[in-house]
Design a protein around this motif. Sequence first.
Motif, PDB file in Angstrom:
ATOM      1  N   ARG A  35      61.540  67.001  24.419  1.00 59.97           N
ATOM      2  CA  ARG A  35      61.631  66.175  25.613  1.00 59.97           C
ATOM      3  C   ARG A  35      60.282  66.113  26.329  1.00 59.97           C
ATOM      4  NH1 ARG A  35      66.053  64.722  27.725  1.00 59.97           N
ATOM      5  NH2 ARG A  35      67.221  66.527  26.932  1.00 59.97           N
ATOM      6  N   LEU A  37      58.492  65.031  29.698  1.00 55.02           N
ATOM      7  CA  LEU A  37      58.822  64.732  31.087  1.00 55.02           C
ATOM      8  C   LEU A  37      57.973  63.583  31.624  1.00 55.02           C
ATOM      9  CD1 LEU A  37      59.114  68.383  32.441  1.00 55.02           C
ATOM     10  CD2 LEU A  37      60.951  66.879  31.626  1.00 55.02           C
ATOM     11  N   GLU A  38      56.664  63.631  31.322  1.00 57.80           N
ATOM     12  CA  GLU A  38      55.777  62.568  31.807  1.00 57.80           C
ATOM     13  C   GLU A  38      54.605  62.405  30.860  1.00 57.80           C
ATOM     14  OE1 GLU A  38      53.087  61.204  35.708  1.00 57.80           O
ATOM     15  OE2 GLU A  38      54.324  63.025  35.793  1.00 57.80           O
ATOM     16  N   GLU A  51      60.178  54.694  34.100  1.00 57.19           N
ATOM     17  CA  GLU A  51      60.909  55.657  33.275  1.00 57.19           C
ATOM     18  C   GLU A  51      61.412  54.968  32.008  1.00 57.19           C
ATOM     19  OE1 GLU A  51      64.631  58.840  33.575  1.00 57.19           O
ATOM     20  OE2 GLU A  51      63.890  57.820  35.366  1.00 57.19           O
ATOM     21  N   THR A  56      61.450  59.601  29.774  1.00 58.27           N
ATOM     22  CA  THR A  56      60.059  59.990  30.002  1.00 58.27           C
ATOM     23  C   THR A  56      59.441  59.093  31.067  1.00 58.27           C
ATOM     24  OG1 THR A  56      59.788  60.740  27.716  1.00 58.27           O
ATOM     25  CG2 THR A  56      57.779  60.252  28.952  1.00 58.27           C
ATOM     26  N   GLU A  72      58.938  69.471  28.458  1.00 57.01           N
ATOM     27  CA  GLU A  72      59.903  70.464  28.940  1.00 57.01           C
ATOM     28  C   GLU A  72      59.666  71.787  28.200  1.00 57.01           C
ATOM     29  OE1 GLU A  72      62.940  72.350  30.888  1.00 57.01           O
ATOM     30  OE2 GLU A  72      62.218  70.308  31.304  1.00 57.01           O
ATOM     31  N   SER A  78      63.008  77.663  28.675  1.00 59.35           N
ATOM     32  CA  SER A  78      63.871  76.604  29.203  1.00 59.35           C
ATOM     33  C   SER A  78      65.214  76.667  28.491  1.00 59.35           C
ATOM     34  CB  SER A  78      63.231  75.231  28.999  1.00 59.35           C
ATOM     35  OG  SER A  78      64.125  74.196  29.362  1.00 59.35           O
TER      36      SER A  78
END
Length: 359
Positions: A35, A37-38, A51, A56, A72, A78
């Motif tokens: 994953r 995130l950005e 998004e 993302t 992530e 996590s």
Amino acid sequence: MGTVLYILLAILIFGILIGIHEWGHFMAARACGVRVLEFSMGMGPVLWQRESKKGTMISLRALPIGGFCAMEGEDGESDDPAAFSNAAAWKRLIILVAGAFMNFMLGLLLILVCFSQLDAFTTPTITGFMDGCPYEGEDGLMEGDTFWKINGQRIYFSTDVSTYLARRTGDTSDITVIRDGKKVTLEDYPMIQREYVDEETGETAMYYGLHFGVKETGFGAKLRYSWYCAMDFVRTVWLGLEDLVTGAVGVKQMTGVVGIVGMIADVGTQSETSYDAFLNIAYLTAFIAINLAVMNLLPLPALDGGRVFFLLITWALEHVLRRRIEPKYEAYIHTAGLVALMGLMVFVMYNDIARLITG
């Protein structure tokens, strides 16, 4: 194009190089099911965000001097099964090296673009000797010999011959040539520059007394020579690091972002035409891209190479000794490494600015 525009172009080039690097991490993470995130192009304040369908955040930021790919679980544990820290070791390895791989491929592509404009290449094949050259003979060098290695270093281009003869530690070199399809090695061969008269200009200068051939090329040969050039760039970076470690060059002689921006601007302004400027800057950018690829894979904290090193160590401990290192300790080490790296960058930038001021 004026100097200011070339400086702006140089800054944009750095942004592209870092953006390509982070895009490599991003695409590898997506392919490995991690994953993200950005993913951001640029740093600083956000200019635009959206998004994606996979969650993302795609960002464009104000300062074109970098970018990042935030995953992530990248810097800790996590509970998300799609976290970087929960991915298989081989997937994490692919993600970590993907950035440097993209920089290398960009450099290789730029070299190919530059070399595609050439109709011929100089080769390390001897086509003749200058008058009075003492190296011609069956016990030495012969017409038709192709330099293969000098003191263990592979020879790709005719310019490599003088480069690696000059790097020897003594008065002799171990030289391997291809002669009639076979490798012939001249051990402890004394080869130094002497004064010769340049047959074209009539001027006297220092040479090894050799003439080298020129080979016309097709697309296949251009691909091959582009690969040779990329390998030569990689080796140049390693030799530069070797010189730094051995003290042959000092830290004050290192060039950082400010110095490289100045180099790109100089290359652009000193080119005769805009087209020449494009090719010269593309070639220099290729070297910078491959330099970034090699440097980023060094096993130092905060660099991708450091993360790869810790990945291999933790994998070995978990599978061999059945012990596990807490991710927070690795994060501490990378943070300390980042602080040290930033300090070095500030020091190098200070030297770059000082050189610009003093001329």
